[in-house]
Design a protein around this motif. Structure first.
Motif, short mmCIF file in Angstrom:
data_model
loop_
_atom_site.label_atom_id
_atom_site.label_comp_id
_atom_site.label_asym_id
_atom_site.label_seq_id
_atom_site.Cartn_x
_atom_site.Cartn_y
_atom_site.Cartn_z
N LEU A 379 -6.73 7.43 -29.90
CA LEU A 379 -6.73 6.30 -29.21
C LEU A 379 -5.57 6.18 -28.34
N ARG A 380 -4.40 6.54 -29.02
CA ARG A 380 -2.92 6.25 -28.34
C ARG A 380 -2.99 7.11 -27.11
N ALA A 381 -3.35 8.50 -27.60
CA ALA A 381 -3.25 9.78 -26.58
C ALA A 381 -4.13 9.48 -25.38
N ILE A 382 -5.41 8.90 -25.74
CA ILE A 382 -6.20 8.87 -24.43
C ILE A 382 -5.53 7.48 -23.64
N GLN A 383 -5.24 6.52 -24.27
CA GLN A 383 -4.79 5.35 -23.61
C GLN A 383 -3.61 5.45 -22.83
N GLU A 384 -2.28 6.06 -23.38
CA GLU A 384 -1.28 6.00 -22.83
C GLU A 384 -0.94 7.51 -22.15
N ARG A 385 -1.81 8.50 -22.46
CA ARG A 385 -1.87 9.69 -21.70
C ARG A 385 -0.47 10.48 -22.12
N VAL A 386 0.00 10.50 -23.28
CA VAL A 386 1.02 11.10 -23.99
C VAL A 386 0.61 11.44 -25.39
N ILE A 387 1.22 12.59 -25.77
CA ILE A 387 0.89 13.15 -27.28
C ILE A 387 2.52 13.42 -27.80
N GLU A 388 2.49 13.57 -29.15
CA GLU A 388 3.58 13.98 -29.92
C GLU A 388 3.33 14.93 -30.68
N ARG A 389 3.79 16.18 -30.64
CA ARG A 389 3.34 17.36 -31.68
C ARG A 389 3.77 16.78 -33.10
N VAL A 390 3.09 17.37 -34.11
CA VAL A 390 3.55 16.98 -35.70
C VAL A 390 5.07 17.64 -35.68
N GLY A 391 5.70 16.75 -36.26
CA GLY A 391 7.08 17.34 -36.51
C GLY A 391 7.96 17.23 -35.24
N GLY A 392 7.39 16.92 -34.15
CA GLY A 392 8.22 16.98 -32.81
C GLY A 392 8.92 15.35 -32.73
N SER A 393 9.73 15.52 -31.78
CA SER A 393 10.50 14.17 -31.66
C SER A 393 10.54 13.36 -30.40
N LYS A 394 10.12 14.61 -29.05
CA LYS A 394 9.67 14.21 -28.11
C LYS A 394 8.13 13.71 -27.62
N THR A 395 7.88 12.94 -26.53
CA THR A 395 6.49 12.99 -26.07
C THR A 395 6.18 14.09 -24.83
N VAL A 396 4.91 14.23 -24.80
CA VAL A 396 4.41 15.46 -23.90
C VAL A 396 3.43 14.57 -23.09
#
Length: 597
Positions: A379-396
């Protein structure tokens, strides 16, 4: 209304070349009495799917309509556009009806030569209830491109309706009925043939007298050429005009391409299918999230691919993910990717499905099976149009258009607490319901032809097509597996059937599928009866019998029954058995029950 594009007039010649039975010349007087296909044989093609809202003539859907209603429609068109325009409209309607019936004859009786096929037209026209047709004579020479025929029409429904509204006419009024043989004969003969009423019961004659001949034989004064789209270019200006019309036709065709193995896989003409396709076209060029709902096997992924092709993202990736195939513990890493060292075994960074679909479309199939915890992150990925990789510290950034699909009602899943309500509302921006195949039976013949072409090429098996009873069974079958099941049945039939032969019931229903219940057809007296054979009966075909020496007597009985049923007509008996005339004649001779001499 624009004039129809004349059909490609080569079908019968192509069939005849493959069988080696084409006659370049012929005449009605040379046919045997009761030559096939008879009216009785044609009525076997007419089936009523009672309670299903469909009537079938072979694999073509028909509609029963009162003659008075058709007469009222005719009158409305005359009042709105005038007599001359109405004449052209109804001639074109009749012409296209004739074209379709010619195609029906080619498909149902593929071994008929041109004489038999031409003789069948009046019988089909009579069967359909417009008029009783009596053939006076016809003759043709396909090498020289010449045709001439004379027919009598009795009890014309079109003439009767014209008289009811206008009284006796001063010129022939059976417009749709003259368009019909023009379309039928032109399609079979391979050259434009125009029919014209010389006498008409609408003018007070006791019956209509109709003559058909090559279009050019009618001379310059032949308005039927324009009515039926048979005008020939007589100047550069006319040629340019026709070229522009053809170009527009090509443009329309490219916008709705014919089904091929490499083209548009979304095939159908039924109202429910067209409604779903229209909704796909409506939403395609937007950024809206789409939810496809339908039973398993209805083609949700094909619809999603079509939506992607029509969108402005068509040049970017289309990535499909079956959510049911991903273990709950791996959903997050599969969707959003993994950074190196995020967990034991993560020896390298890896992008997830969102990143792979960057700029394009992500199709999430069986979305209802997604773990509840993963639903919140989706839901967050669709709504905000950003993702975070597992173990990552920055948004994509996630520049992705999401299309979700479900074979269960997500609203029910929300009420049951298995699906997040907020995700449901985020996905259900533009829901599209894909109908099951049992609700779009009109599409079955198109889909069968599509899959036949596909699997003939893939498996290098040149089967002719389906027998009548095989097609009847498919039209009546409920298809619990929908289009995927139909595809499997046709592929199975192509593999099982003999090369150069027909696909029959025993080639299709081999995995204990529930056979369709018996459905009604017409008797000689025009009454409905139930007579669909069971698989055990249908499986007793000559090819099946030939493979077992233990049932030789049953084989001979089958041949005798077929011959008796068709009064010794070997060609008709062969068709009823689903084999060629040559094959049946050989087997009859071999068993000493037929002597041509």
């Amino acid at each position: 209304m624009t004039s129809p594009k004349p059909p490609k007039l080569v079908s019968l010649a192509d069939v005849s070349k493959s069988t080696g039975k084409m006659l370049s010349r012929g005449a009605f007087s040379e046919l045997d009495t009761g030559a096939s296909p008879t009216l009785s044989e044609l009525t076997e093609a007419l089936h009523f799917a009672l309670g299903d809202g469909r009537i079938w003539l072979n694999d073509q859907r028909m509609v029963l309509m009162q003659s008075q209603v058709l007469g009222r429609l005719r009158q409305e068109i005359i009042d709105a556009f005038g007599m001359e325009a109405a004449k052209g409209i109804f001639m074109r309607v009749g012409y296209m009806q004739g074209v379709r019936d010619a195609e029906l004859i080619l498909k149902r009786f593929p071994y008929q030569d041109l004489t038999h096929a031409l003789a069948a037209g009046p019988r089909v026209h009579t069967l359909e209830g417009f008029v009783k047709v009596e053939t006076k004579q016809f003759e043709f020479d396909s090498d020289k491109g010449r045709y001439f025929g004379e027919f009598y029409w009795y009890d014309s429904s079109e003439a009767g309706e014209h008289i009811a509204h206008h009284g006796l006419a001063s010129e022939p009024v059976c417009w749709m009925q003259t368009g019909y043989p023009s379309g039928y004969t032109s399609t079979l003969f391979g050259r434009p043939v125009i029919f014209r009423e010389i006498e008409c019961s609408g003018m007070g004659a006791s019956r209509c007298y109709v003559v058909g001949q090559n279009a050019e034989e009618w001379g310059e004064d032949a308005p039927e050429r324009a009515y039926l789209g048979l005008e020939w270019p007589r100047s550069r200006r006319t040629a340019r005009s026709r070229s522009k019309k053809a170009q527009r036709g090509d443009d329309r065709a490219s916008a709705n391409p014919a089904p091929t193995t490499g083209g548009d896989p979304v095939v159908g003409v039924s109202a429910s299918f067209l409604r779903a396709r229209l909704m796909v076209e409506k939403v395609a060029d937007t950024e809206a999230t789409v939810l496809l709902v339908g039973e398993s096997g209805v083609g949700k992924e094909l619809f999603s691919q079509q939506l992607h092709r029509l969108s402005h993202r068509a040049t970017k990736p289309f990535v499909a993910l079956n959510c049911a195939a991903i273990p709950d513990t791996l959903v997050e890493s599969e969707l959003f990717g993994v950074e190196k060292g995020a967990f034991t075994g993560a020896v390298a960074s890896r992008p997830g499905y969102f990143e792979r679909a960057a700029g394009g479309t992500l199709f999430l199939d069986e979305i209802a099976s997604l773990a509840y915890a993963a639903q919140g992150k989706l839901l967050r990925a669709i709504q905000e149009r950003v993702i975070e990789r597992v173990g990552g510290s920055k948004t994509v950034a996630a520049d992705v258009r999401v299309i979700a699909a479900s074979n269960v009602d997500l609203a029910d899943e929300v009420r049951a607490g298995r699906f997040r309500q907020d995700l449901y509302f985020r996905l259900c921006v533009f829901p599209i319901s894909i109908p099951p195949l049992r609700e779009r039976r009109d599409d079955i013949p198109l889909l069968v032809d599509h899959f036949l072409r596909l699997f003939r090429e893939r498996h290098r098996r040149q089967v002719v097509g389906l027998t009548r009873r095989a097609m009847d069974a498919l039209l009546a079958y409920d298809f619990p597996g929908n289009i995927r099941e139909l595809q499997n049945l046709i592929e199975r039939g192509v593999i099982f059937a003999e090369p150069g032969g027909f696909i029959d019931l025993q080639h299709i229903f081999t995995a204990n599928e529930p056979l369709p219940s018996s459905h009604p057809s017409l008797t000689r007296e025009g009454r409905l009866i139930y007579g669909q054979p069971s698989l055990s009966q249908a499986a007793i075909t000559p090819d099946f019998l030939q493979s077992s020496s233990h049932i030789r007597s049953a084989e001979l009985d089958l041949y005798r029954q077929a011959l008796n049923a068709h009064r010794g007509n070997v060609s008709a008996a062969a068709r009823s058995l689903g084999i060629s005339r040559a094959k049946l004649e050989y087997r009859l001779r071999k068993n000493g029950i037929y002597d041509k001499d």
